[in-house]
Motif scaffolding. Structure first.
Motif, short mmCIF file in Angstrom:
data_model
loop_
_atom_site.label_atom_id
_atom_site.label_comp_id
_atom_site.label_asym_id
_atom_site.label_seq_id
_atom_site.Cartn_x
_atom_site.Cartn_y
_atom_site.Cartn_z
N UNK A 211 0.52 -0.97 -0.15
CA UNK A 211 -0.09 0.00 0.34
C UNK A 211 0.57 1.29 0.29
N UNK A 212 1.46 1.01 0.58
CA UNK A 212 2.60 2.85 0.86
C UNK A 212 3.07 2.91 -0.25
N UNK A 213 3.93 1.80 -1.13
CA UNK A 213 4.04 2.16 -2.35
C UNK A 213 2.94 2.46 -3.45
N UNK A 214 2.40 2.22 -3.84
CA UNK A 214 0.76 2.56 -4.04
C UNK A 214 0.52 4.27 -3.80
N UNK A 215 0.24 4.81 -3.09
CA UNK A 215 0.46 6.09 -2.35
C UNK A 215 1.93 6.80 -2.40
N UNK A 216 2.72 6.37 -2.75
CA UNK A 216 3.58 7.55 -3.02
C UNK A 216 3.62 7.33 -4.45
N UNK A 217 3.32 6.08 -5.55
CA UNK A 217 2.49 6.62 -7.00
C UNK A 217 1.76 7.11 -7.09
N UNK A 218 0.91 6.83 -6.44
CA UNK A 218 -0.68 7.51 -6.85
C UNK A 218 -0.30 9.67 -6.19
N UNK A 219 0.16 9.44 -5.08
CA UNK A 219 0.80 11.27 -4.90
C UNK A 219 0.76 12.27 -5.94
N UNK A 220 2.65 11.23 -6.56
CA UNK A 220 3.04 11.62 -7.41
C UNK A 220 1.86 12.05 -8.63
N UNK A 221 1.29 11.14 -9.03
CA UNK A 221 0.52 10.82 -9.98
C UNK A 221 -0.39 11.88 -10.69
N UNK A 222 -1.30 12.18 -9.49
CA UNK A 222 -1.79 13.14 -8.89
C UNK A 222 -1.34 14.33 -8.81
N UNK A 223 -0.97 14.29 -8.50
CA UNK A 223 -0.25 16.28 -8.17
C UNK A 223 0.10 17.21 -9.44
N UNK A 224 0.62 15.73 -10.50
CA UNK A 224 1.44 15.78 -11.64
C UNK A 224 0.35 16.44 -12.62
N UNK A 225 -0.45 15.42 -12.54
CA UNK A 225 -2.08 15.58 -12.65
C UNK A 225 -2.84 17.37 -12.65
N UNK A 226 -2.57 17.64 -11.80
CA UNK A 226 -3.58 18.83 -10.76
C UNK A 226 -2.60 19.90 -10.96
N UNK A 227 -1.64 19.56 -11.70
CA UNK A 227 -0.68 21.10 -11.86
C UNK A 227 -0.53 21.43 -13.44
N UNK A 228 -0.56 20.27 -13.92
CA UNK A 228 -1.03 20.27 -15.54
C UNK A 228 -2.70 20.75 -15.85
N UNK A 229 -3.58 20.96 -15.04
CA UNK A 229 -4.73 21.40 -15.00
C UNK A 229 -5.23 20.18 -16.12
N UNK A 230 -5.45 19.11 -15.73
CA UNK A 230 -5.84 18.29 -15.84
C UNK A 230 -7.51 17.70 -15.42
N UNK A 231 -8.72 17.38 -16.12
CA UNK A 231 -9.77 16.88 -15.00
C UNK A 231 -9.72 16.12 -14.95
N UNK A 232 -9.44 14.45 -15.66
CA UNK A 232 -8.99 13.73 -15.08
C UNK A 232 -8.02 12.82 -15.28
N UNK A 233 -7.85 11.51 -14.89
CA UNK A 233 -6.75 10.60 -14.89
C UNK A 233 -7.40 9.54 -15.47
N UNK B 95 -6.49 5.33 -0.97
CA UNK B 95 -5.73 5.95 -1.52
C UNK B 95 -7.47 7.05 -1.98
N UNK B 96 -7.68 6.62 -2.65
CA UNK B 96 -9.02 7.76 -3.56
C UNK B 96 -9.96 8.37 -2.73
N UNK B 97 -10.01 7.19 -1.67
CA UNK B 97 -11.80 7.47 -0.45
C UNK B 97 -11.04 8.53 0.37
N UNK B 98 -9.69 8.90 0.53
CA UNK B 98 -9.22 10.24 1.43
C UNK B 98 -8.57 10.94 0.43
#
Length: 69
Positions: free
Chosen positions: A1-23, A41-44
């Motif tokens: 779970x920890x590895x998934x959380x780290x990857x998701x944090x990075x991916x979502x951050x990049x998507x937000x910075x890129x002004x994406x509406x969905x991923x 992860x997404x629940x939180x």
């Protein structure tokens, strides 16, 4: 779970910075362990407006489509 959380944090951050509406997150079918970790992860995640499994042509239950805020 920890590895998934780290990857998701990075991916979502990049998507937000890129002004994406969905991923789309590809987690595959397998045993469901990664899919469950992604959904936990997404629940939180404060940036996830909604999420769902892929539809036909999107990858079905092997992907999760996330709408971002």
């Amino acid at each position: 779970y920890e590895e998934v959380r780290e990857l998701m944090d990075s991916y979502i951050d990049q998507a937000i910075l890129g002004n994406l509406e969905s991923v789309t997150i590809i987690h595959g079918f397998g045993t469901g362990a990664i899919r469950n970790a992604v959904w936990e992860y997404l629940k939180q995640c404060p940036y996830a407006k909604s999420y769902r499994y892929g539809q036909e042509g999107e990858g079905l239950n092997g992907v999760t489509v996330v709408k971002l805020k």
